[in-house]
Design a protein around this motif. Structure first.
Motif, PDB file in Angstrom:
ATOM      1  N   LEU A 153      21.641  52.087  55.930  1.00 44.70           N
ATOM      2  CA  LEU A 153      21.265  51.512  57.220  1.00 44.70           C
ATOM      3  C   LEU A 153      22.068  50.249  57.502  1.00 44.70           C
ATOM      4  CD1 LEU A 153      19.331  51.596  59.667  1.00 44.70           C
ATOM      5  CD2 LEU A 153      17.747  50.189  58.314  1.00 44.70           C
ATOM      6  N   THR A 154      22.710  50.198  58.671  1.00 41.05           N
ATOM      7  CA  THR A 154      23.422  49.000  59.104  1.00 41.05           C
ATOM      8  C   THR A 154      22.616  48.296  60.181  1.00 41.05           C
ATOM      9  OG1 THR A 154      24.631  50.104  60.897  1.00 41.05           O
ATOM     10  CG2 THR A 154      25.598  50.197  58.676  1.00 41.05           C
ATOM     11  N   ALA A 155      22.949  47.034  60.421  1.00 44.08           N
ATOM     12  CA  ALA A 155      22.245  46.269  61.442  1.00 44.08           C
ATOM     13  C   ALA A 155      22.412  46.916  62.810  1.00 44.08           C
ATOM     14  CB  ALA A 155      22.744  44.827  61.458  1.00 44.08           C
ATOM     15  N   GLY A 156      23.633  47.389  63.101  1.00 43.62           N
ATOM     16  CA  GLY A 156      23.886  48.020  64.384  1.00 43.62           C
ATOM     17  C   GLY A 156      23.067  49.278  64.583  1.00 43.62           C
ATOM     18  N   GLN A 157      22.967  50.109  63.535  1.00 42.38           N
ATOM     19  CA  GLN A 157      22.166  51.321  63.628  1.00 42.38           C
ATOM     20  C   GLN A 157      20.696  51.001  63.821  1.00 42.38           C
ATOM     21  OE1 GLN A 157      23.262  53.142  59.937  1.00 42.38           O
ATOM     22  NE2 GLN A 157      24.788  54.479  60.882  1.00 42.38           N
ATOM     23  N   ALA A 158      20.219  49.978  63.131  1.00 43.78           N
ATOM     24  CA  ALA A 158      18.814  49.599  63.255  1.00 43.78           C
ATOM     25  C   ALA A 158      18.491  49.164  64.677  1.00 43.78           C
ATOM     26  CB  ALA A 158      18.489  48.476  62.270  1.00 43.78           C
ATOM     27  N   VAL A 159      19.368  48.357  65.258  1.00 41.90           N
ATOM     28  CA  VAL A 159      19.129  47.893  66.630  1.00 41.90           C
ATOM     29  C   VAL A 159      19.174  49.065  67.606  1.00 41.90           C
ATOM     30  CG1 VAL A 159      20.081  46.506  68.503  1.00 41.90           C
ATOM     31  CG2 VAL A 159      19.944  45.557  66.190  1.00 41.90           C
ATOM     32  N   THR A 160      20.187  49.925  67.450  1.00 41.94           N
ATOM     33  CA  THR A 160      20.316  51.078  68.344  1.00 41.94           C
ATOM     34  C   THR A 160      19.096  51.976  68.270  1.00 41.94           C
ATOM     35  OG1 THR A 160      22.723  51.069  68.119  1.00 41.94           O
ATOM     36  CG2 THR A 160      21.719  53.110  68.889  1.00 41.94           C
ATOM     37  N   ALA A 161      18.615  52.212  67.041  1.00 42.84           N
ATOM     38  CA  ALA A 161      17.470  53.102  66.853  1.00 42.84           C
ATOM     39  C   ALA A 161      16.203  52.542  67.471  1.00 42.84           C
ATOM     40  CB  ALA A 161      17.263  53.353  65.361  1.00 42.84           C
ATOM     41  N   LEU A 162      16.064  51.233  67.469  1.00 42.35           N
ATOM     42  CA  LEU A 162      14.827  50.623  67.944  1.00 42.35           C
ATOM     43  C   LEU A 162      14.838  50.351  69.442  1.00 42.35           C
ATOM     44  CD1 LEU A 162      14.136  48.091  65.054  1.00 42.35           C
ATOM     45  CD2 LEU A 162      12.928  50.232  65.496  1.00 42.35           C
ATOM     46  N   VAL A 163      16.015  50.045  69.996  1.00 40.77           N
ATOM     47  CA  VAL A 163      16.063  49.588  71.386  1.00 40.77           C
ATOM     48  C   VAL A 163      15.789  50.721  72.367  1.00 40.77           C
ATOM     49  CG1 VAL A 163      17.601  48.696  73.173  1.00 40.77           C
ATOM     50  CG2 VAL A 163      17.502  47.589  70.951  1.00 40.77           C
ATOM     51  N   TRP A 164      16.341  51.912  72.110  1.00 45.67           N
ATOM     52  CA  TRP A 164      16.090  53.027  73.019  1.00 45.67           C
ATOM     53  C   TRP A 164      15.933  54.311  72.213  1.00 45.67           C
ATOM     54  CZ3 TRP A 164      20.793  50.247  73.703  1.00 45.67           C
ATOM     55  CH2 TRP A 164      21.897  50.830  73.098  1.00 45.67           C
ATOM     56  N   PRO A 165      15.316  55.349  72.810  1.00 47.52           N
ATOM     57  CA  PRO A 165      15.075  56.587  72.068  1.00 47.52           C
ATOM     58  C   PRO A 165      16.367  57.229  71.569  1.00 47.52           C
ATOM     59  CG  PRO A 165      13.739  56.520  74.057  1.00 47.52           C
ATOM     60  CD  PRO A 165      14.685  55.358  74.143  1.00 47.52           C
ATOM     61  N   HIS A 205      12.086  55.700  68.237  1.00 52.34           N
ATOM     62  CA  HIS A 205      12.209  54.461  69.008  1.00 52.34           C
ATOM     63  C   HIS A 205      11.261  53.419  68.441  1.00 52.34           C
ATOM     64  CE1 HIS A 205       8.477  55.559  71.064  1.00 52.34           C
ATOM     65  NE2 HIS A 205       9.027  56.714  71.395  1.00 52.34           N
ATOM     66  N   LEU A 206      11.224  52.269  69.072  1.00 48.10           N
ATOM     67  CA  LEU A 206      10.478  51.127  68.557  1.00 48.10           C
ATOM     68  C   LEU A 206       9.015  51.450  68.302  1.00 48.10           C
ATOM     69  CD1 LEU A 206      10.337  48.115  67.867  1.00 48.10           C
ATOM     70  CD2 LEU A 206       9.966  47.643  70.291  1.00 48.10           C
ATOM     71  N   LEU A 207       8.403  52.261  69.168  1.00 47.99           N
ATOM     72  CA  LEU A 207       6.983  52.575  69.026  1.00 47.99           C
ATOM     73  C   LEU A 207       6.735  53.830  68.196  1.00 47.99           C
ATOM     74  CD1 LEU A 207       5.781  51.780  72.659  1.00 47.99           C
ATOM     75  CD2 LEU A 207       5.804  50.284  70.648  1.00 47.99           C
ATOM     76  N   ARG A 208       7.817  54.476  67.770  1.00 46.63           N
ATOM     77  CA  ARG A 208       7.683  55.656  66.908  1.00 46.63           C
ATOM     78  C   ARG A 208       8.747  55.579  65.825  1.00 46.63           C
ATOM     79  NH1 ARG A 208       8.896  59.778  70.157  1.00 46.63           N
ATOM     80  NH2 ARG A 208       6.824  60.003  71.058  1.00 46.63           N
ATOM     81  N   THR A 209       8.488  54.783  64.823  1.00 44.12           N
ATOM     82  CA  THR A 209       9.399  54.645  63.701  1.00 44.12           C
ATOM     83  C   THR A 209       9.002  55.632  62.605  1.00 44.12           C
ATOM     84  OG1 THR A 209       8.039  52.941  62.670  1.00 44.12           O
ATOM     85  CG2 THR A 209       9.738  52.203  64.226  1.00 44.12           C
ATOM     86  N   CYS A 210       9.762  55.644  61.519  1.00 41.06           N
ATOM     87  CA  CYS A 210       9.545  56.651  60.479  1.00 41.06           C
ATOM     88  C   CYS A 210       8.141  56.575  59.875  1.00 41.06           C
ATOM     89  CB  CYS A 210      10.602  56.505  59.382  1.00 41.06           C
ATOM     90  SG  CYS A 210      10.798  54.835  58.734  1.00 41.06           S
ATOM     91  N   ARG A 244      20.981  58.973  62.911  1.00 35.46           N
ATOM     92  CA  ARG A 244      22.164  58.250  62.417  1.00 35.46           C
ATOM     93  C   ARG A 244      21.809  57.339  61.246  1.00 35.46           C
ATOM     94  NH1 ARG A 244      25.357  55.080  66.787  1.00 35.46           N
ATOM     95  NH2 ARG A 244      26.700  54.837  64.965  1.00 35.46           N
ATOM     96  N   ALA A 245      20.675  56.675  61.315  1.00 42.41           N
ATOM     97  CA  ALA A 245      20.346  55.664  60.316  1.00 42.41           C
ATOM     98  C   ALA A 245      19.762  56.254  59.031  1.00 42.41           C
ATOM     99  CB  ALA A 245      19.363  54.661  60.906  1.00 42.41           C
ATOM    100  N   TYR A 246      18.971  57.298  59.136  1.00 37.43           N
ATOM    101  CA  TYR A 246      18.281  57.832  57.964  1.00 37.43           C
ATOM    102  C   TYR A 246      19.230  58.407  56.909  1.00 37.43           C
ATOM    103  CZ  TYR A 246      14.229  60.122  55.654  1.00 37.43           C
ATOM    104  OH  TYR A 246      13.250  60.526  54.776  1.00 37.43           O
ATOM    105  N   PRO A 247      20.223  59.231  57.263  1.00 35.36           N
ATOM    106  CA  PRO A 247      21.056  59.863  56.238  1.00 35.36           C
ATOM    107  C   PRO A 247      21.911  58.919  55.407  1.00 35.36           C
ATOM    108  CG  PRO A 247      21.169  61.086  58.289  1.00 35.36           C
ATOM    109  CD  PRO A 247      20.490  59.789  58.606  1.00 35.36           C
ATOM    110  N   GLY A 248      22.319  57.799  55.954  1.00 34.98           N
ATOM    111  CA  GLY A 248      23.229  56.922  55.229  1.00 34.98           C
ATOM    112  C   GLY A 248      22.619  55.557  54.962  1.00 34.98           C
ATOM    113  N   LEU A 267      12.645  52.158  52.510  1.00 35.80           N
ATOM    114  CA  LEU A 267      11.837  51.742  53.653  1.00 35.80           C
ATOM    115  C   LEU A 267      11.136  52.916  54.337  1.00 35.80           C
ATOM    116  CD1 LEU A 267      14.167  49.059  55.278  1.00 35.80           C
ATOM    117  CD2 LEU A 267      12.102  48.681  53.922  1.00 35.80           C
ATOM    118  N   HIS A 268      11.198  54.091  53.722  1.00 34.73           N
ATOM    119  CA  HIS A 268      10.599  55.284  54.305  1.00 34.73           C
ATOM    120  C   HIS A 268       9.369  55.714  53.508  1.00 34.73           C
ATOM    121  CE1 HIS A 268      13.806  56.411  57.182  1.00 34.73           C
ATOM    122  NE2 HIS A 268      14.585  55.768  56.335  1.00 34.73           N
TER     123      HIS A 268
END
Length: 210
Positions: free
Chosen positions: A79-91, A162-167, A73-77, A38-39
């Motif tokens: 990706l879990t649903a929890g990591q995805a939500v955390t990464a998107l919800v706040w910086p 964050h949500l407006l600055r993804t990979c 947290r999400a990129y190296p391993g 996805l990158h």
């Protein structure tokens, strides 16, 4: 939604920075963009970077580099649903992934090749280098083993994810700084929209070169 993406792409084309289409063989450099899951990654030859560049400091003998950016947290391993939500919800903190290439970077590679001006390539290199968090003597700060064995590594990066600055938005913004015709980077939440835009509107070779 599709209409908004088309409108954004058209607007991006009108506002694209100069240098996207080099008009002479002497003012033309080739860069690569590839999808990895996805990158997206930017692929550059080693000589695009100065010897004291943070990229060269990681793997000085490489022939080229594939560089991506993402959530720490999400990129190296996996990706879990929890990591995805955390990464998107706040910086959240970010990392750069650097993969050293032993072969010429655009030789036999899967992805998109895009021609930019020399000025555009220099702007792209500055943008990438500015994303590293400097450590001792300006060297990158390691943030873990890379995803492709000993010739790859993660390094601490900026800005935050964050949500407006993804990979893929980050990749698109870096490419736009180089003059590549990516439209509006913010619409590229998924890798295939970015590579698709480059396939349609990018110049894949240098004028006057075989």
């Amino acid at each position: 939604m599709i209409g908004l993406c088309v409108l954004a792409s058209a607007l991006g084309a009108m506002l694209a920075p100069p240098g996207a289409r080099p008009d002479s063989p002497g003012d033309c450099e080739l860069i690569g963009v590839q999808r990895v899951m996805l990158h997206t990654e930017i692929v550059l030859p080693a000589d695009a970077f100065d010897p004291d560049s943070p990229v060269r400091a990681l793997f000085p003998e490489a022939n080229g580099y594939a560089i991506g950016w993402g959530d720490r947290r999400a990129y190296p391993g996996a990706l879990t649903a929890g990591q995805a939500v955390t990464a998107l919800v706040w910086p959240t903190p970010s990392v750069l992934h650097v993969h050293a290439l032993d072969h010429p970077p655009l030789e036999g590679r899967q992805g998109v090749t895009v021609a930019v001006s020399r000025q555009g390539l220099e702007a792209l290199v500055r943008e990438i280098e500015a994303a590293f968090v400097p450590g001792e003597a300006g060297r990158p700060i390691h943030a873990g083993r890379g995803k492709r064995g000993p010739r790859s590594v993660f390094a601490q990066a900026r800005p935050s994810y964050h949500l407006l600055r993804t990979c893929n938005v980050w990749t698109g913004a870096r490419l736009r700084a180089a003059g590549a015709p990516v439209g509006v980077p913010a619409v590229h939440l998924l890798p295939w929209t970015l590579t698709g835009e480059l396939n349609v509107r990018g110049q894949a070779g240098c004028p006057g070169r075989p």
